[in-house]
Design an enzyme around this catalytic site. Structure first.
Site, PDB file in Angstrom:
ATOM      1  N   GLU A  57       0.826  -1.205   0.000  1.00  0.00           N
ATOM      2  CA  GLU A  57       0.000   0.000   0.000  1.00  0.00           C
ATOM      3  C   GLU A  57       0.861   1.257   0.000  1.00  0.00           C
ATOM      4  OE1 GLU A  57      -2.192  -2.897   2.833  1.00  0.00           O
ATOM      5  OE2 GLU A  57      -0.189  -2.636   1.990  1.00  0.00           O
ATOM      6  N   CYS A  89      -0.618   0.228   7.665  1.00  0.00           N
ATOM      7  CA  CYS A  89      -1.077   0.619   6.335  1.00  0.00           C
ATOM      8  C   CYS A  89      -2.462   1.247   6.388  1.00  0.00           C
ATOM      9  CB  CYS A  89      -1.073  -0.593   5.406  1.00  0.00           C
ATOM     10  SG  CYS A  89       0.597  -1.165   5.006  1.00  0.00           S
ATOM     11  N   ALA A 166      13.996 -44.196  -8.896  1.00  0.00           N
ATOM     12  CA  ALA A 166      15.344 -44.757  -8.979  1.00  0.00           C
ATOM     13  C   ALA A 166      15.257 -46.144  -9.595  1.00  0.00           C
ATOM     14  CB  ALA A 166      16.001 -44.843  -7.601  1.00  0.00           C
ATOM     15  N   THR A 200      17.971 -40.298   2.488  1.00  0.00           N
ATOM     16  CA  THR A 200      18.464 -39.606   1.303  1.00  0.00           C
ATOM     17  C   THR A 200      19.900 -39.149   1.507  1.00  0.00           C
ATOM     18  OG1 THR A 200      16.248 -38.871   0.671  1.00  0.00           O
ATOM     19  CG2 THR A 200      18.096 -37.601  -0.190  1.00  0.00           C
ATOM     20  N   ASP A 204      22.598 -40.643  -1.045  1.00  0.00           N
ATOM     21  CA  ASP A 204      23.032 -39.750  -2.127  1.00  0.00           C
ATOM     22  C   ASP A 204      24.031 -38.678  -1.706  1.00  0.00           C
ATOM     23  OD1 ASP A 204      21.215 -41.141  -3.716  1.00  0.00           O
ATOM     24  OD2 ASP A 204      19.597 -39.698  -3.338  1.00  0.00           O
ATOM     25  N   PRO A 296      10.941 -41.651  -0.565  1.00  0.00           N
ATOM     26  CA  PRO A 296       9.548 -42.110  -0.512  1.00  0.00           C
ATOM     27  C   PRO A 296       9.015 -42.328   0.898  1.00  0.00           C
ATOM     28  CG  PRO A 296      11.006 -43.840  -1.328  1.00  0.00           C
ATOM     29  CD  PRO A 296      11.804 -42.592  -1.309  1.00  0.00           C
ATOM     30  N   THR A 297       9.881 -42.724   1.830  1.00  0.00           N
ATOM     31  CA  THR A 297       9.416 -42.984   3.194  1.00  0.00           C
ATOM     32  C   THR A 297       8.980 -41.699   3.877  1.00  0.00           C
ATOM     33  OG1 THR A 297      10.859 -44.916   3.397  1.00  0.00           O
ATOM     34  CG2 THR A 297      10.035 -43.952   5.441  1.00  0.00           C
TER      35      THR A 297
END
Length: 367
Positions: A57, A89, A166, A200, A204, A296-297
């Site tokens: 504003e 405002c 995967a 993960t 990875d 996925p889990t």
């Protein structure tokens, strides 16, 4: 409820302006504003760009100047009525001589709400609810945060046409294209936190950083959060490097003696952690939006608890036939319990397709 076509058109412009603040306003909402002069011509536009900076504003009124007197302001979120890092405002609109204010969504934050009431008390005409759904959608992360007291969750995954993330041997780089991966980094950069599970990390060794091209490359790095019930993250994992801050969410009785990291202890819930407690703790740290990239889990756990507010899927035109599914057990024992979604967007990204969907019944979108 139907509103005048002019109101809808100007509010649509305000919604588009609000979207420009994505990724830079947290923990504040994204807000857009359009100011018309007394004759109905656009005199000023503004949007909230960063926390602590001018509100939408204020920016629109500054651009309009004296033309705002007797005019109309279209605002995607109810004007605030409190003094924080900036002034209220509602007062700015009154000082500018605005005669009418059109609001899309009422402010659910009790500390800031009340602007509409103050404006009405001063004789300003106030119309509420114009394009409420559209304005709520563009501001959904903050509305979840304000209404439910937890971070908003976007679950992202990449998969083949047959839903595999995967191959049988665990390899997954790369299922999708460079264009899709660049798009993921753009979305990561707009989030306050990137969340993954320890599985993960062990499989990875990801960085979990946002590495976008363009202007978003200059934004602050999102917090990296590892959901690690038993504190199994290796001390030399890349997620613990100095490229971005990292938080390890562990069970309240886990042994973390070997880890030099910021640790958040949470109650156990089943075989994992209390994810609602995690999102509440993150919200308390001003994490408005979470980008969930776990395996996925962990994804299944978030869906089972009703904590996935939006799904972003990158689907490659490829088939594996076997290998890891993108989603693990999600609390569905019968077809009647299926997690139904509605599509928001289906877009080509390079050779792939990006699908954006959300649960058909989403608590965070309650009005």
């Amino acid at each position: 409820m139907e509103f005048p076509e002019q109101d809808a058109a100007h509010m649509a412009r305000a919604v588009a302006l609000a979207a420009r603040g994505h990724g830079t306003t947290s923990p504040n909402p994204v807000v857009g504003c359009v100011v018309l002069d007394a004759a109905g011509a656009v005199a000023g536009e503004g949007f909230h760009l960063y926390a602590g900076g001018p509100h939408a504003e204020v920016g629109a009124l500054a651009q309009a100047g004296e033309r705002a007197r007797g005019g109309t302001a279209y605002v995607t979120l109810e004007p605030c009525d409190h003094t924080g890092r900036t002034g209220p405002c509602s007062r700015a609109l009154l000082d500018a001589g605005i005669a009418r204010v059109v609001v899309a969504v009422a402010d659910p934050n009790p500390k800031a709400a009340g602007g509409a009431a103050r404006l009405r008390a001063a004789g300003v005409e106030v119309t509420m609810g114009v394009l409420a759904a559209e304005a709520g959608r563009v501001n959904e992360e903050w509305l979840t945060y304000a209404r439910l007291g937890r971070s908003h969750v976007t679950w992202k995954f990449a998969a083949t046409l047959d839903g595999r993330s995967a191959a049988e041997d665990g390899t997954s780089q790369w299922i999708t294209s460079p264009e899709a991966r660049a798009d993921v980094h753009r979305l990561r950069a707009a989030a306050d936190a990137i969340v993954a599970g320890v599985g993960t990390v062990l499989a990875d060794d990801p960085r979990l950083t946002a590495r976008p091209d363009g202007p978003s490359a200059a934004r602050r790095p999102p917090l990296r959060v590892v959901v690690d019930t038993e504190a199994r993250t290796p001390p030399d994992a890349r997620v613990l490097d100095d490229q971005a801050p990292t938080l390890l969410a562990v069970a309240d009785d886990a042994d973390t003696g070997r880890l030099k990291a910021d640790v958040l202890r949470l109650p156990r819930h089943g075989s994992g952690l209390d994810l609602r407690a995690l999102l509440a703790e993150l919200a308390a740290r001003d994490v408005v939006g979470v980008f969930l990239e776990g395996g996925p889990t962990l994804a299944g756990s978030f869906l089972r608890e009703g904590l996935a507010d939006r799904v972003v899927a990158y689907v490659a035109p490829a088939l594996l036939g076997s290998g890891r599914a993108a989603l693990g057990p999600a609390g569905v024992g019968t077809i009647d319990a299926i997690h139904r979604l509605t599509f928001d967007e289906i877009s080509p990204i390079g050779p792939d397709v990006r699908l954006i969907a959300r649960p058909a019944a989403q608590p965070s979108r309650e009005q």
